[in-house]
Enzyme design. Structure first.
Site, PDB file in Angstrom:
ATOM      1  N   PRO A 100      16.255  -6.003   8.129  1.00 24.62           N
ATOM      2  CA  PRO A 100      15.653  -5.423   9.337  1.00 24.62           C
ATOM      3  C   PRO A 100      16.681  -5.028  10.385  1.00 24.62           C
ATOM      4  O   PRO A 100      16.505  -4.032  11.086  1.00 24.62           O
ATOM      5  CB  PRO A 100      14.739  -6.548   9.851  1.00 24.62           C
ATOM      6  CG  PRO A 100      14.464  -7.402   8.662  1.00 24.62           C
ATOM      7  CD  PRO A 100      15.700  -7.331   7.816  1.00 24.62           C
ATOM      8  N   TYR A 102      -0.759  -4.446  -7.758  1.00 29.09           N
ATOM      9  CA  TYR A 102      -0.588  -3.206  -7.005  1.00 29.09           C
ATOM     10  C   TYR A 102      -1.514  -3.188  -5.784  1.00 29.09           C
ATOM     11  O   TYR A 102      -1.087  -2.951  -4.653  1.00 29.09           O
ATOM     12  CB  TYR A 102      -0.883  -2.004  -7.894  1.00 29.09           C
ATOM     13  CG  TYR A 102      -0.769  -0.690  -7.175  1.00 29.09           C
ATOM     14  CD1 TYR A 102       0.475  -0.186  -6.814  1.00 29.09           C
ATOM     15  CD2 TYR A 102      -1.909   0.050  -6.850  1.00 29.09           C
ATOM     16  CE1 TYR A 102       0.588   1.022  -6.139  1.00 29.09           C
ATOM     17  CE2 TYR A 102      -1.803   1.253  -6.182  1.00 29.09           C
ATOM     18  CZ  TYR A 102      -0.556   1.740  -5.832  1.00 29.09           C
ATOM     19  OH  TYR A 102      -0.447   2.929  -5.159  1.00 29.09           O
TER      20      TYR A 102
END
Length: 317
Positions: free
Chosen positions: A60, A130
């Site tokens: 990040p 998924y």
């Protein structure tokens, strides 16, 4: 004194070298935006500034620094993993990478760009890795004030070979060049799924960041689509006819416990597409035949065989 030129708005497309991402880049370019694309390989459509950034491995802090330096007004996440990806790869690309990127966006505070995440209709059931990983990403993005567009199956120019119809299109294109025989094996059951032209999906992204819709959809999850599932076998037959390539279709029974790659079973959206249309001021304008024409012409470099306007016999109700 000459009038000052106004700089073009800037958008960053994550996964800009991919199927959906490439069309999103092209749509923003056509509207006069300055378009940047990040992906593992520095590839993007002509006119796009591409940079190699591995979203799965970048932290990040680095992402926040990169974002601050680029200073886009909008970020669109079209990156992710489905076709041919393992469960671990889906978890990393679809969920954890999005969590890290959302943290990077949030760290910019008042300088944070508007964030649009391309989600999936398969989040509704979240019955597969998924669907679950995409749903987790959606929760993170909306909590941070971003917008999620949960898309149905996408179809059109550049449809990946890893998908069923994309793979058939690639095989037909090779056969058109070599004259080889083509046999397509499909399941002996009728499956109805909703398909959206990838160019209509890109237009929905544009609508989500343009006034007045942008303020209405901040922090929301929308389901842009057609609301009209079609029979996959009908699409297969139409693609073969459009190609003009002789092909034989063989049907087989599914193996016990069979699940399509990526868990892409026949999920349907329901009427929620109407809410998306109203909030976005957008509507899908391309039908299945136009999508398959685009798929075939991009795969083969050849024109489609049917005349424009020919009835395709698809059940779209």
């Amino acid at each position: 004194m000459a009038a000052r030129s106004v700089p073009a708005p800037r958008v960053l497309v994550l996964g800009g070298s991919g199927f959906a991402g490439g069309h999103v880049c092209a749509a923003f370019l056509a509207r006069g935006w300055e378009v940047h694309a990040w992906s593992r390989r520095a590839r993007a459509p002509r006119g796009v500034t591409a940079r190699a950034v591995d979203l799965v491995r970048a932290g990040p802090g680095r992402l926040a620094d990169e974002l601050a330096a680029l200073a886009p007004q909008v970020v669109v996440n079209a990156a992710g993993a489905v076709w041919g990806a393992s469960e671990a790869e889906m978890a990393e690309a679809n969920e954890r990478a999005v969590l890290r990127f959302t943290a990077a966006v949030t760290a910019l505070g008042t300088r944070a760009p508007r964030f649009v995440q391309l989600g999936s209709v398969h989040e509704h059931a979240a019955a597969t890795v998924y669907g679950r990983t995409k749903a987790a990403a959606t929760a993170c993005v909306t909590a941070a004030g971003g917008t999620v567009l949960r898309l149905p199956n996408l179809l059109g120019p550049g449809t990946p070979e890893g998908s069923f119809l994309g793979g058939v299109g690639a095989r037909l294109a090779r056969a058109a060049r070599t004259g080889e025989a083509v046999t397509v094996t499909t399941l002996a059951r009728r499956e109805r799924r909703e398909f959206l032209d990838v160019r209509d999906a890109a237009d929905a992204v544009l609508a989500a960041v343009a006034p007045p819709a942008a303020s209405r959809v901040r922090g929301r999850v929308l389901d842009p689509g057609t609301g009209r599932p079609v029979d996959v076998r009908d699409l297969l037959d139409l693609l073969i006819r459009l190609s003009g390539v002789p092909a034989r279709v063989e049907e087989r029974l599914p193996e016990p416990g069979y699940a399509p790659p990526g868990g892409l079973s026949g999920v349907e959206q329901g009427p929620s597409h109407e809410i998306a249309e109203k909030l976005l001021g957008w509507r899908a304008v391309r039908g299945p035949e136009e999508s398959l024409r685009g798929l075939w012409e991009a795969a083969s470099g050849l024109p489609a065989g049917l005349e424009q306007g020919t009835s395709d016999g698809l059940a779209t109700g």
